[in-house]
Design a protein around this motif. Structure first.
Motif, PDB file in Angstrom:
ATOM      1  N   LYS B 153       0.587  -0.839   0.175  1.00 30.98           N
ATOM      2  CA  LYS B 153      -0.273  -0.304   0.224  1.00 30.98           C
ATOM      3  C   LYS B 153       0.959   1.305   0.447  1.00 30.98           C
ATOM      4  N   ALA B 154       1.927   1.748   1.184  1.00 31.77           N
ATOM      5  CA  ALA B 154       3.478   2.780   0.879  1.00 31.77           C
ATOM      6  C   ALA B 154       3.133   2.751  -0.525  1.00 31.77           C
ATOM      7  N   ILE B 155       3.921   1.371  -0.963  1.00 33.81           N
ATOM      8  CA  ILE B 155       4.494   1.173  -3.024  1.00 33.81           C
ATOM      9  C   ILE B 155       3.493   2.187  -3.106  1.00 33.81           C
ATOM     10  N   ARG B 156       2.450   2.125  -3.596  1.00 28.05           N
ATOM     11  CA  ARG B 156       1.098   2.049  -4.145  1.00 28.05           C
ATOM     12  C   ARG B 156       1.188   3.972  -3.960  1.00 28.05           C
ATOM     13  N   LYS B 157       1.319   4.418  -2.786  1.00 28.26           N
ATOM     14  CA  LYS B 157       0.825   5.513  -2.746  1.00 28.26           C
ATOM     15  C   LYS B 157       1.758   6.507  -3.223  1.00 28.26           C
ATOM     16  N   PHE B 158       3.404   5.828  -2.634  1.00 29.55           N
ATOM     17  CA  PHE B 158       4.647   6.845  -3.196  1.00 29.55           C
ATOM     18  C   PHE B 158       4.181   7.086  -4.750  1.00 29.55           C
ATOM     19  N   SER B 159       4.360   5.969  -5.457  1.00 27.57           N
ATOM     20  CA  SER B 159       3.653   5.591  -6.934  1.00 27.57           C
ATOM     21  C   SER B 159       3.059   7.068  -7.499  1.00 27.57           C
ATOM     22  N   GLY B 160       2.160   7.026  -6.139  1.00 33.63           N
ATOM     23  CA  GLY B 160       0.558   7.774  -6.565  1.00 33.63           C
ATOM     24  C   GLY B 160       1.541   9.255  -7.039  1.00 33.63           C
ATOM     25  N   GLU B 161       2.701   9.374  -5.971  1.00 33.40           N
ATOM     26  CA  GLU B 161       2.993  10.352  -5.160  1.00 33.40           C
ATOM     27  C   GLU B 161       3.906  11.336  -6.388  1.00 33.40           C
ATOM     28  N   VAL B 162       4.866  10.010  -6.959  1.00 37.18           N
ATOM     29  CA  VAL B 162       5.432  10.370  -8.359  1.00 37.18           C
ATOM     30  C   VAL B 162       4.880  10.760  -9.363  1.00 37.18           C
ATOM     31  N   VAL B 163       3.557  10.900  -9.367  1.00 36.35           N
ATOM     32  CA  VAL B 163       3.002  10.481 -10.694  1.00 36.35           C
ATOM     33  C   VAL B 163       2.321  12.059 -10.729  1.00 36.35           C
ATOM     34  N   HIS B 164       2.140  12.446  -9.274  1.00 34.44           N
ATOM     35  CA  HIS B 164       1.631  13.645  -9.233  1.00 34.44           C
ATOM     36  C   HIS B 164       2.646  14.930  -8.965  1.00 34.44           C
ATOM     37  N   HIS B 165       3.601  14.441  -8.909  1.00 32.27           N
ATOM     38  CA  HIS B 165       4.803  15.426  -8.993  1.00 32.27           C
ATOM     39  C   HIS B 165       4.612  15.605 -10.829  1.00 32.27           C
ATOM     40  N   LEU B 166       4.231  14.608 -11.425  1.00 32.06           N
ATOM     41  CA  LEU B 166       4.324  14.838 -12.776  1.00 32.06           C
ATOM     42  C   LEU B 166       3.520  15.150 -13.964  1.00 32.06           C
ATOM     43  N   THR B 167       2.495  14.504 -13.520  1.00 34.09           N
ATOM     44  CA  THR B 167       0.976  15.164 -14.461  1.00 34.09           C
ATOM     45  C   THR B 167       0.298  16.018 -12.599  1.00 34.09           C
ATOM     46  N   GLY B 168       0.050  16.119 -11.629  1.00 33.33           N
ATOM     47  CA  GLY B 168      -0.877  16.701 -11.015  1.00 33.33           C
ATOM     48  C   GLY B 168      -2.087  15.865 -10.749  1.00 33.33           C
ATOM     49  N   ASP B 169      -1.257  15.071 -11.204  1.00 36.81           N
ATOM     50  CA  ASP B 169      -3.122  13.526 -10.833  1.00 36.81           C
ATOM     51  C   ASP B 169      -2.300  13.053  -9.961  1.00 36.81           C
ATOM     52  N   TYR B 170      -2.719  11.961  -8.837  1.00 32.98           N
ATOM     53  CA  TYR B 170      -2.292  11.081  -8.030  1.00 32.98           C
ATOM     54  C   TYR B 170      -2.452   9.990  -8.703  1.00 32.98           C
ATOM     55  N   GLY B 171      -2.469   9.345  -9.933  1.00 34.99           N
ATOM     56  CA  GLY B 171      -2.819   8.139 -10.994  1.00 34.99           C
ATOM     57  C   GLY B 171      -3.630   7.244 -11.199  1.00 34.99           C
ATOM     58  N   ASN B 172      -3.125   5.871 -10.909  1.00 30.16           N
ATOM     59  CA  ASN B 172      -4.575   5.068 -10.577  1.00 30.16           C
ATOM     60  C   ASN B 172      -4.261   3.743  -9.482  1.00 30.16           C
ATOM     61  N   PHE B 173      -2.936   4.270  -9.140  1.00 29.53           N
ATOM     62  CA  PHE B 173      -3.005   3.257  -7.946  1.00 29.53           C
ATOM     63  C   PHE B 173      -3.896   2.853  -6.695  1.00 29.53           C
ATOM     64  N   ASP B 174      -4.411   3.183  -6.915  1.00 30.55           N
ATOM     65  CA  ASP B 174      -5.828   2.386  -5.080  1.00 30.55           C
ATOM     66  C   ASP B 174      -6.830   1.803  -6.457  1.00 30.55           C
ATOM     67  N   SER B 175      -6.671   1.945  -8.040  1.00 26.38           N
ATOM     68  CA  SER B 175      -8.008   1.874  -8.806  1.00 26.38           C
ATOM     69  C   SER B 175      -8.203   0.446  -8.785  1.00 26.38           C
ATOM     70  N   ARG B 176      -9.223  -0.120  -9.488  1.00 27.07           N
ATOM     71  CA  ARG B 176      -9.272  -2.121  -9.498  1.00 27.07           C
ATOM     72  C   ARG B 176     -10.155  -1.996 -10.768  1.00 27.07           C
ATOM     73  N   LEU B 177     -10.487  -3.403 -11.431  1.00 22.63           N
ATOM     74  CA  LEU B 177     -11.056  -3.589 -12.511  1.00 22.63           C
ATOM     75  C   LEU B 177     -11.804  -5.429 -12.705  1.00 22.63           C
ATOM     76  N   ALA B 178     -12.575  -4.204 -12.630  1.00 24.53           N
ATOM     77  CA  ALA B 178     -13.929  -5.709 -13.133  1.00 24.53           C
ATOM     78  C   ALA B 178     -13.877  -6.136 -14.515  1.00 24.53           C
ATOM     79  N   PHE B 179     -14.189  -7.655 -14.913  1.00 22.14           N
ATOM     80  CA  PHE B 179     -14.005  -8.268 -16.435  1.00 22.14           C
ATOM     81  C   PHE B 179     -14.976  -9.069 -15.882  1.00 22.14           C
ATOM     82  N   ILE B 180     -14.792  -9.500 -17.013  1.00 21.68           N
ATOM     83  CA  ILE B 180     -15.538 -11.286 -17.487  1.00 21.68           C
ATOM     84  C   ILE B 180     -14.905 -12.166 -18.329  1.00 21.68           C
ATOM     85  N   SER B 181     -14.532 -13.135 -17.364  1.00 17.59           N
ATOM     86  CA  SER B 181     -13.302 -14.293 -17.428  1.00 17.59           C
ATOM     87  C   SER B 181     -14.482 -15.332 -17.691  1.00 17.59           C
TER      88      SER B 181
END
Lengths: 286, 439
Positions: B153-181
């Motif tokens: 979780k900490a790694i995700r949070k920090f990844s969000g910080e890194v992306v935020h530094h560039l784009t001003g957005d925290y990115g998708n690190f705490d999101s998920r996908l649903a799909f049909i399998s």
């Protein structure tokens, strides 16, 4: 334009008219000689000496490299950008009968050194005698650069050939050929600088990292001026125009920092430093 | 003489101007760089440095690799090969004054992420820092005190910080996908993390589940299921709570939650004609949104919830339309192609991704909502369908048959970096990306 010129002539003095007449005569003569001397080269279809009206910058963007496609749009850009400054020049000349050196001022407002020249020239060049003298000098200078052209074009041609045969060509070889062939002295300077630019273009380009998606699909450009010392050290850099996208601005600064030091300036370049603009543009993605 | 002079003046001017022109050009020295040589920012992510306590390489090494894979996933970075690093994580400097910038520049890294770990009994203190190795600047530093099992979780949070530094957005690190399998002939809904890992089965309908759609708080998934032998709508909470939403006669399908509300649009055909209705989270019909004979299906909401795009065949072919909820005005959006479906409104509201059939193959396009221009994102790679936007709008997940059976892929919003997202056997389709803020 013309009306003004007539008004200036009104207080007519015989010596002045004569002088101007001689001035015209010299210009026309110089032109004639110029045509006789260099005309054949222009006409000749010899590949290595075909002279097309190109500027240094245009040649630059036609450099080899894996971005051959990319450089093409830049070529058109360069041309269009150059035109406006020239238009501005004309009124200056007519109104003040000022001489050639003044052109530099408006052409390159960015460069501090040239701006200085502007203020001093106004006083120096007021007398018509010096106008004529300078006009003559200009013709001389012009003829020199005319002569230089076929050479630069030849280099350009060589470069293109090499690019076609081998996309990662060795610029250094071309420089050597140029140095050997060019007669030395001031007229080599332009080509030397062109070759220098070509060399550092290749070096700097490799250092430019920018993810296109950060531009969010917009057309953005950042312009940085660098001050190059004779040793090649980049003594200073500053933004001429920021892009509004901080990452692009930052990537441009990174290119400057990563590319420092550049190769030494050409020996024929005698000034204490060389100012060069770097323009980084990210086109909209589609 | 005077006359001659008067005549000559304009000529002199013209000649002088002509003569100076080339010289003037030569004065303007610049170089144009029109395309970046590197399309990604080179970054170094060395193993973390053990600071206190007994080192657990599961954290100092595996977590560093995880961090590298997270930021690589964004498509913005190129993580430099760790074998080239002139760095020993036991002794190397990880804070500003200790960092050997020339060493990092030597491997052409422009950014550097360092980690330091203090190992306690049950917890770890993780210090993560981002540096600009070219400008030799410290950019971000964060400290996370977490249970050992929560380092991810900490790694995700920090990844969000890194992306935020560039784009001003925290990115998708705490999101998920649903799909049909699909496996054993049954189609079920599965859930995975943003990067296609931690795959879990979500539904056990033992029949056929379709059209998963995340609620905007990312806690519920609405879907169509045939478990009662009719296409009915269900909603299911991540904690397992399941509700039947709509089981009217005919089809009950293609749910789409209104942003910020516990309400959704869906296509129902109990009236004998397929129309899109607005339903509460408990399944009551609030109102009918479309009223045109023919198919009206696949709603998707603008982020402000004021407009809804959908597919209708009212003009003959399936095309994408936008309904303004307040004015009830309906405007056709797609005019090229005869089969445009599966619209997905981008989280920023500026684009509609959709799939379009051309020459017998589906491909993904997006439409600029303002200019109405369309751009093709996939081509010559099987059928590409069901686009769904990442919460920051920088990525699109979609299904593709480029490698044979249908699988889930991901690409940037501009069609670059197309790669397979989910690597489980079977056949996958209909991805749906959650909004952020999970757990």
């Amino acid at each position: 334009m013309q009306t003004r010129a007539y008004i200036l002539d009104e207080p007519e003095t015989a010596p002045l008219t004569t002088l101007i007449f001689f001035g015209v005569s010299i210009i026309l003569h110089a032109l004639l000689f110029g045509i006789i001397a260099y005309g054949p080269k222009i006409i000749s279809s010899n590949k290595s000496y075909s002279s097309r009206p190109k500027s240094i910058n245009v040649k630059l963007v036609s450099l080899p490299g894996n971005a051959r496609k990319a450089t093409r749009p830049a070529r058109t850009k360069t041309r269009t950008k150059k035109t406006p400054p020239v238009k501005k020049k004309k009124p200056d000349l007519v109104l003040n009968k000022k001489t050639v050196k003044e052109k530099k001022v408006s052409l390159n407002p960015v460069k501090k050194t040239k701006i200085k020249k502007k203020s001093s020239k106004k006083h120096e060049t007021y007398s018509t005698t010096s106008v004529v003298r300078k006009a003559v000098k200009d013709i001389e200078r012009k003829t020199k650069s005319d002569r230089a052209k076929p050479v630069t074009d030849a280099i350009e041609e060589l470069k293109r050939k090499m690019a076609e045969s081998n996309p990662i060509n060795d610029i250094q070889t071309t420089v050597d050929e140029q140095e050997a062939g060019g007669g030395g002295g001031g007229e080599v300077l332009l080509e030397a600088l062109a070759m220098y630019q070509a060399e550092i273009y290749v070096q700097m380009r490799k250092n430019w990292a920018y993810p296109a998606s950060l531009s969010k699909g917009r057309d953005i450009q950042v312009v940085v001026t660098i001050k190059i010392l004779p040793t090649g050290k980049i003594a200073d850099h500053w933004f001429v125009k920021r892009s509004g996208e901080k990452n692009l601005d930052s990537s441009a600064v990174n290119v400057v920092l990563k590319s420092d030091p550049l190769p030494p300036l050409p020996r024929s370049y005698k000034k204490p430093f060389y100012l060069l603009q770097l323009r980084f543009s990210q086109e909209g993605l589609r | 003489m005077k006359k001659f002079f008067r005549m000559a003046t304009p000529i002199i001017i013209a000649f002088t101007a002509f003569l100076i022109t080339p010289a003037a050009f030569a004065q303007q020295d610049y170089i144009d760089f029109t395309k970046p040589f590197l399309r990604k920012i080179p970054v170094a992510v060395p193993y973390f440095k053990p600071l206190v306590g007994e080192e657990d390489t599961e954290i100092t090494e595996k977590s560093a690799e995880l961090l590298a894979s997270y930021i690589d996933f964004t498509g913005l970075f190129e993580v430099k090969d760790r074998a080239a690093y002139l760095f020993d994580n036991k002794t190397g400097g990880i804070i500003g004054p200790e960092i050997d910038y020339p060493n990092w520049r030597a491997i052409n890294a422009e950014l550097l992420i360092t980690g330091g770990v203090k190992f306690m009994d049950q917890t770890v203190i993780l210090q993560l820092r981002l540096f600009d190795t070219v400008k030799q600047e410290f950019l971000i530093g964060k400290q996370y005190s977490v249970w050992k099992k929560d380092v991810k979780k900490a790694i995700r949070k920090f990844s969000g910080e890194v992306v935020h530094h560039l784009t001003g957005d925290y990115g998708n690190f705490d999101s998920r996908l649903a799909f049909i399998s699909k496996s054993n002939g049954k189609k079920e809904i599965f859930i995975c993390d943003f990067d296609g890992t931690s795959i879990k089965q979500f539904t056990k309908t033992n029949s056929l589940a379709l059209n998963p759609a995340w609620s905007s708080d990312s806690k519920w998934i609405a879907y169509t299921s045939y478990e009662r032998n009719n296409p009915d709508l269900f909603i299911k909470h991540l904690n397992g709570e399941k509700k039947l939403l709509s089981s009217k006669k005919g089809i009950n399908t293609t749910p789409a939650w209104i942003p910020g509300k516990f309400a959704l649009a869906a296509t129902l055909s109990f009236s004998g004609d397929q129309e899109i209705y607005l339903l509460t989270g408990s399944g009551k019909i609030i109102k009918k949104l479309t009223s045109k004979w023919g198919i009206d299906v696949s709603p998707t909401w603008s982020p402000d919830g004021k407009k809804m795009a959908f597919v209708s065949n009212r003009s003959g072919d399936p095309q994408i339309y936008i309904l303004d909820i307040e004015t009830k005005r309906v405007e056709r959006q797609t005019f090229t192609g005869k089969y445009n479906t599966q619209p997905a409104w981008s989280p920023k509201g500026d684009k509609l991704a959709f799939s379009s059939m051309d020459n017998g193959h589906f491909n993904i396009y997006f439409l600029d909502v303002e200019t109405k221009k369309t751009f093709q994102l996939t081509k010559e790679a099987g059928d590409n369908e069901s686009p769904t936007w990442s919460p920051d709008g920088s990525l699109l997940a979609f299904s593709s048959t480029r490698e044979g059976v249908s699988r889930i892929y991901v690409m940037t919003a501009y069609g670059t970096d197309q790669r397979r997202l989910i690597t489980i056997p079977g056949q996958q389709s209909q991805p749906s990306w959650s909004s952020r803020g999970l757990k």
